[in-house]
Design a protein around this motif. Structure first.
Motif, mmCIF file in Angstrom:
data_model
loop_
_atom_site.group_PDB
_atom_site.id
_atom_site.type_symbol
_atom_site.label_atom_id
_atom_site.label_comp_id
_atom_site.label_asym_id
_atom_site.label_seq_id
_atom_site.Cartn_x
_atom_site.Cartn_y
_atom_site.Cartn_z
ATOM 1 N N SER A 194 -18.051 -17.803 46.746
ATOM 2 C CA SER A 194 -18.676 -18.962 47.391
ATOM 3 C C SER A 194 -17.696 -20.121 47.253
ATOM 4 O O SER A 194 -17.591 -20.733 46.196
ATOM 5 N N VAL A 195 -16.944 -20.397 48.331
ATOM 6 C CA VAL A 195 -15.887 -21.398 48.317
ATOM 7 C C VAL A 195 -16.467 -22.803 48.348
ATOM 8 O O VAL A 195 -17.299 -23.119 49.194
ATOM 9 N N VAL A 196 -16.051 -23.644 47.400
ATOM 10 C CA VAL A 196 -16.391 -25.058 47.416
ATOM 11 C C VAL A 196 -15.329 -25.805 48.205
ATOM 12 O O VAL A 196 -15.613 -26.569 49.108
ATOM 13 N N ARG A 197 -14.059 -25.578 47.848
ATOM 14 C CA ARG A 197 -12.917 -26.169 48.555
ATOM 15 C C ARG A 197 -11.685 -25.355 48.205
ATOM 16 O O ARG A 197 -11.682 -24.598 47.238
ATOM 17 N N ALA A 198 -10.632 -25.522 49.004
ATOM 18 C CA ALA A 198 -9.390 -24.786 48.768
ATOM 19 C C ALA A 198 -8.207 -25.626 49.211
ATOM 20 O O ALA A 198 -8.329 -26.501 50.067
ATOM 21 N N GLN A 199 -7.066 -25.334 48.593
ATOM 22 C CA GLN A 199 -5.826 -26.014 48.945
ATOM 23 C C GLN A 199 -4.656 -25.130 48.511
ATOM 24 O O GLN A 199 -4.741 -24.426 47.520
ATOM 25 N N THR A 200 -3.573 -25.216 49.270
ATOM 26 C CA THR A 200 -2.369 -24.511 48.868
ATOM 27 C C THR A 200 -1.444 -25.462 48.123
ATOM 28 O O THR A 200 -1.532 -26.682 48.281
ATOM 29 N N PRO A 202 1.971 -23.522 51.777
ATOM 30 C CA PRO A 202 1.899 -23.095 53.176
ATOM 31 C C PRO A 202 0.579 -23.509 53.815
ATOM 32 O O PRO A 202 -0.379 -23.858 53.128
ATOM 33 N N GLU A 203 0.558 -23.482 55.128
ATOM 34 C CA GLU A 203 -0.625 -23.902 55.869
ATOM 35 C C GLU A 203 -1.843 -23.089 55.446
ATOM 36 O O GLU A 203 -1.770 -21.875 55.243
ATOM 37 N N LEU A 204 -2.963 -23.773 55.306
ATOM 38 C CA LEU A 204 -4.222 -23.147 54.898
ATOM 39 C C LEU A 204 -5.000 -22.735 56.143
ATOM 40 O O LEU A 204 -5.228 -23.550 57.026
ATOM 41 N N PRO A 205 -5.400 -21.453 56.239
ATOM 42 C CA PRO A 205 -6.236 -21.049 57.383
ATOM 43 C C PRO A 205 -7.629 -21.672 57.252
ATOM 44 O O PRO A 205 -7.956 -22.261 56.224
ATOM 45 N N LEU A 206 -8.416 -21.506 58.250
ATOM 46 C CA LEU A 206 -9.795 -21.998 58.188
ATOM 47 C C LEU A 206 -10.492 -21.397 56.978
ATOM 48 O O LEU A 206 -10.261 -20.247 56.610
#
Length: 189
Positions: free
Chosen positions: A62-68, A48-52
């Motif tokens: 501490s987020v480096v990167r994210a993906q669904t 699903p779409e990833l929010p900001l």
């Protein structure tokens, strides 16, 4: 099924119908009541779409990167700077709430090397869990897509280790299984 998995240490294959379709399960080896089993988890699709990314922030993350990703169920994979600092219960609940009403499985990962990922899990509708096979498969696939790991990955979870292998468009999950009990299923009405 009993014939396939009984007898000697020879490999056998079983087809299981799951909510995500037919999965091929292979018995790689057997030693008494323990066995190494490989499951064809299928293809990992976009989720699903990833929010900001700001919405994924939590004081302990501490987020480096994210993906669904979707492997029959929705997942969000979040690479973090320090996995040991993540407060899974609070952060997982917060992040899952961004995908209501259906929810999403939340996985925090830290890459430990080209063949090792450590993970923490929040499963939608359940909460903190010690392991998640579909999450390990989806997270390894995404980390490979990001160029962080090779095709064969050892996934370390608080509930144990699993192996993930990425072959062409499919992901395979391998782990140990132990016999707990025997059941007889009748197909009579």
């Amino acid at each position: 099924a009993q014939e396939v998995f009984s007898g000697s240490n020879t490999a056998g294959t079983l087809r299981i119908l799951s909510g995500s379709g037919v999965r091929n399960v292979t018995l790689n080896s057997r030693d008494g009541d323990q066995a190494e089993i490989e499951v064809d988890m299928g293809t990992v699709l976009d989720g699903p779409e990833l929010p900001l990314l700001d919405f994924l922030n939590h004081p302990s993350v501490s987020v480096v990167r994210a993906q669904t990703a979707d492997i029959g169920n929705p997942h969000v994979i979040i690479e973090v700077v320090d996995l040991e600092r993540v407060e899974v219960a609070d952060a997982g609940l917060h992040i899952e709430s961004l995908w209501q009403p259906g929810g999403i499985n939340v996985h925090f990962i830290e890459v430990r090397g080209p063949n090792v990922i450590s993970m923490l899990h929040w499963e939608r509708g359940v909460g903190v869990t010690q392991a998640c096979g579909s999450g390990a498969a989806a997270s390894s696939f995404v980390a490979h897509k990001w160029g962080l790991v090779a095709e064969n990955v050892s996934v370390e979870m608080s509930g144990g280790k699993a192996g993930v292998s990425i072959r062409k468009d499919k992901v395979y999950l391998t782990g140990l299984s132990a016999r707990l009990a025997e059941f007889e299923v009748s197909t009579d009405g």
